[in-house]
Design a protein around this motif. Structure first.
Motif, PDB file in Angstrom:
ATOM      1  N   ARG A 127       0.840  -1.204   0.000  1.00 16.25           N
ATOM      2  CA  ARG A 127       0.000   0.000   0.000  1.00 16.25           C
ATOM      3  C   ARG A 127       0.871   1.248   0.000  1.00 16.25           C
ATOM      4  O   ARG A 127       0.506   2.272  -0.566  1.00 16.25           O
ATOM      5  N   TYR A 128       2.019   1.138   0.703  1.00 11.76           N
ATOM      6  CA  TYR A 128       2.994   2.235   0.778  1.00 11.76           C
ATOM      7  C   TYR A 128       4.383   1.672   0.475  1.00 11.76           C
ATOM      8  O   TYR A 128       4.680   0.527   0.810  1.00 11.76           O
ATOM      9  N   ILE A 129       5.228   2.522  -0.134  1.00 12.26           N
ATOM     10  CA  ILE A 129       6.622   2.151  -0.358  1.00 12.26           C
ATOM     11  C   ILE A 129       7.481   3.272   0.206  1.00 12.26           C
ATOM     12  O   ILE A 129       7.233   4.446  -0.069  1.00 12.26           O
ATOM     13  N   LEU A 147      15.161   8.867  -4.890  1.00 18.24           N
ATOM     14  CA  LEU A 147      13.722   9.010  -4.619  1.00 18.24           C
ATOM     15  C   LEU A 147      12.994   9.456  -5.887  1.00 18.24           C
ATOM     16  O   LEU A 147      11.932   8.926  -6.242  1.00 18.24           O
ATOM     17  N   SER A 148      13.583  10.427  -6.568  1.00 16.87           N
ATOM     18  CA  SER A 148      12.974  10.957  -7.786  1.00 16.87           C
ATOM     19  C   SER A 148      12.785   9.858  -8.833  1.00 16.87           C
ATOM     20  O   SER A 148      11.726   9.748  -9.468  1.00 16.87           O
ATOM     21  N   GLN A 149      13.802   9.015  -8.991  1.00 17.57           N
ATOM     22  CA  GLN A 149      13.698   7.924  -9.973  1.00 17.57           C
ATOM     23  C   GLN A 149      12.564   6.964  -9.600  1.00 17.57           C
ATOM     24  O   GLN A 149      11.828   6.487 -10.467  1.00 17.57           O
ATOM     25  N   ILE A 150      12.410   6.707  -8.306  1.00 18.12           N
ATOM     26  CA  ILE A 150      11.347   5.781  -7.864  1.00 18.12           C
ATOM     27  C   ILE A 150       9.968   6.399  -8.113  1.00 18.12           C
ATOM     28  O   ILE A 150       9.054   5.738  -8.612  1.00 18.12           O
ATOM     29  N   VAL A 151       9.827   7.689  -7.814  1.00 23.54           N
ATOM     30  CA  VAL A 151       8.537   8.362  -8.035  1.00 23.54           C
ATOM     31  C   VAL A 151       8.164   8.308  -9.519  1.00 23.54           C
ATOM     32  O   VAL A 151       7.034   7.969  -9.889  1.00 23.54           O
ATOM     33  N   VAL A 152       9.132   8.608 -10.390  1.00 22.21           N
ATOM     34  CA  VAL A 152       8.860   8.599 -11.837  1.00 22.21           C
ATOM     35  C   VAL A 152       8.525   7.188 -12.306  1.00 22.21           C
ATOM     36  O   VAL A 152       7.538   6.965 -13.024  1.00 22.21           O
ATOM     37  N   SER A 168      -4.565   2.605  -4.019  1.00 22.87           N
ATOM     38  CA  SER A 168      -3.388   2.730  -4.874  1.00 22.87           C
ATOM     39  C   SER A 168      -2.134   2.790  -3.997  1.00 22.87           C
ATOM     40  O   SER A 168      -2.209   3.071  -2.813  1.00 22.87           O
ATOM     41  N   VAL A 169      -0.993   2.552  -4.619  1.00 21.36           N
ATOM     42  CA  VAL A 169       0.264   2.600  -3.872  1.00 21.36           C
ATOM     43  C   VAL A 169       0.703   4.055  -3.696  1.00 21.36           C
ATOM     44  O   VAL A 169       0.535   4.873  -4.596  1.00 21.36           O
ATOM     45  N   GLU A 170       1.225   4.375  -2.514  1.00 19.58           N
ATOM     46  CA  GLU A 170       1.725   5.726  -2.254  1.00 19.58           C
ATOM     47  C   GLU A 170       3.190   5.656  -1.832  1.00 19.58           C
ATOM     48  O   GLU A 170       3.596   4.743  -1.108  1.00 19.58           O
ATOM     49  N   VAL A 171       3.953   6.663  -2.294  1.00 20.69           N
ATOM     50  CA  VAL A 171       5.378   6.726  -1.954  1.00 20.69           C
ATOM     51  C   VAL A 171       5.565   7.588  -0.713  1.00 20.69           C
ATOM     52  O   VAL A 171       5.103   8.731  -0.651  1.00 20.69           O
ATOM     53  N   ILE A 172       6.241   7.007   0.279  1.00 23.42           N
ATOM     54  CA  ILE A 172       6.593   7.756   1.500  1.00 23.42           C
ATOM     55  C   ILE A 172       8.084   8.078   1.425  1.00 23.42           C
ATOM     56  O   ILE A 172       8.923   7.179   1.502  1.00 23.42           O
ATOM     57  N   ALA A 190       6.384  13.195  -4.387  1.00 22.24           N
ATOM     58  CA  ALA A 190       6.231  12.109  -3.407  1.00 22.24           C
ATOM     59  C   ALA A 190       4.884  12.313  -2.699  1.00 22.24           C
ATOM     60  O   ALA A 190       4.506  13.446  -2.395  1.00 22.24           O
ATOM     61  N   ASP A 191       4.153  11.233  -2.445  1.00 18.75           N
ATOM     62  CA  ASP A 191       2.815  11.375  -1.854  1.00 18.75           C
ATOM     63  C   ASP A 191       2.879  11.827  -0.405  1.00 18.75           C
ATOM     64  O   ASP A 191       2.000  12.543   0.087  1.00 18.75           O
TER      65      ASP A 191
END
Ligand code: E4P
Length: 226
Positions: A127-129, A147-152, A168-172, A190-191
Motif C-alpha cells: 500500500r505504501y513504499i 527518490l525521484s527515480q522511484i517516483v517517476v 493505490s500505492v503511495e510513496v513515502i 512524493a505522496d
C-alpha cells in the motif's frame, strides 16, 4: 504531499497531532528502542499511537522468514484498524506482503533503495513504499535523485490491481533529514514525507517569519502606547 511523523515518542506524536496537519506515523525497531521501549509493552504502545493518530500508523515486523512476517503482520494488524504493517523490501518480505495484501492488510515496504525494489514492492501488493533518502546521503550518494527515480518509475505504471482492492500505492519519502529534503520530495511529487519531530518543527519555521513577527509585535507596542 502529506506529513507523517517518524517516531515512536508519544509526546512528540501528541504535540504534532495538535498542530492539525499530521496524516500518519511511522515507527521502526530503532525508534522504539530509542524511547526505551520494552518488548512486552510494544502492542499497547502501538495501540496508543493509533488512538492519538488520525491516519495510518506503521508498525514493523521483525521476523525474517515469510511465515514469521505473516504471523507478526496479522498480530500487528489486529491491534487497531489504522495499523499498517511495515515490512523490509527483501524476498521473504515480498512474499509476506502478497499474502497480507490478499487478506486486505495494508503494508508499508521499507528499506527501499532502488527502482526495481520499488516496482517489485508495488507488484507484491504494498500500500505504501518507503524509499530512504538520508541513508544514501550518509554514504555520499544522492538520496533525493534515487527518490525521484522511484517516483517517476512508479508513475509510469498502473498498480491498482496489485494491492488491496481499491487502494493505490503511495510513496513515502523516508529517512528525511532536513526541510530541504521535504521541499525536494514535494517538488518531485512524493505522496508523503515521514519526518522526525525536529525536522517537522524546522518545516514550520522560517527566519523571515520570526523576524516579521517580532517587527509586528514591536510596532503594535507603539500602537498601544499611542
Ligand atoms: C522510515 O519509515 C524509517 O522509519 C525512517 O525514515 C528511517 O530513517 P533514518 O535513516 O533516519 O533511520
Amino acid at each position: 504531499m502529506k506529513f507523517f511523523l517518524d517516531t515512536a515518542d508519544l509526546t512528540e506524536i501528541e504535540e504534532a497531532a495538535s498542530w492539525g496537519a499530521l496524516a500518519g506515523v511511522t515507527t521502526n525497531p530503532t525508534l522504539y528502542a530509542r524511547i526505551g521501549g520494552k518488548l512486552a509493552d510494544f502492542p499497547e504502545h502501538i495501540k496508543r499511537i493509533c488512538e492519538i493518530t488520525e491516519g495510518p500508523v506503521s508498525a514493523e515486523a521483525v521476523g525474517t522468514t515469510r511465515s514469521e512476517i505473516i504471523a507478526e503482520g496479522r498480530q500487528l494488524a489486529a491491534l487497531a484498524p489504522n495499523v499498517v504493517v511495515k515490512i523490509p523490501t527483501m524476498i521473504e518480505g515480498l512474499a509476506a506482503t502478497r499474502t497480507l495484501a490478499n487478506e486486505g492488510i495494508a503494508v508499508n515496504m521499507t528499506l527501499c533503495f532502488s527502482v526495481p525494489q520499488a516496482i517489485l514492492a508495488a507488484r507484491s501488493g504494498a500500500r505504501y513504499i518507503s524509499p530512504f533518502v538520508g541513508r544514501f546521503d550518509d554514504i555520499s550518494e544522492d538520496g533525493i535523485e534515487q527518490l525521484s527515480q522511484i517516483v517517476v518509475a512508479l508513475s509510469n505504471y498502473d498498480f491498482s490491481d496489485s494491492g488491496v482492492s481499491g487502494q493505490s500505492v503511495e510513496v513515502i519519502a523516508a529517512s528525511i533529514r532536513s526541510a530541504q529534503h521535504v521541499t525536494q520530495a514535494a517538488l518531485m511529487g512524493a505522496d508523503i514525507a515521514t519526518v522526525p519531530f525536529n525536522v517537522l518543527k524546522k518545516c514550520v519555521e522560517h527566519p523571515l517569519t520570526t523576524n516579521g513577527l517580532l517587527a509586528f509585535e514591536k510596532d503594535w507596542e507603539k500602537v498601544i502606547q499611542a
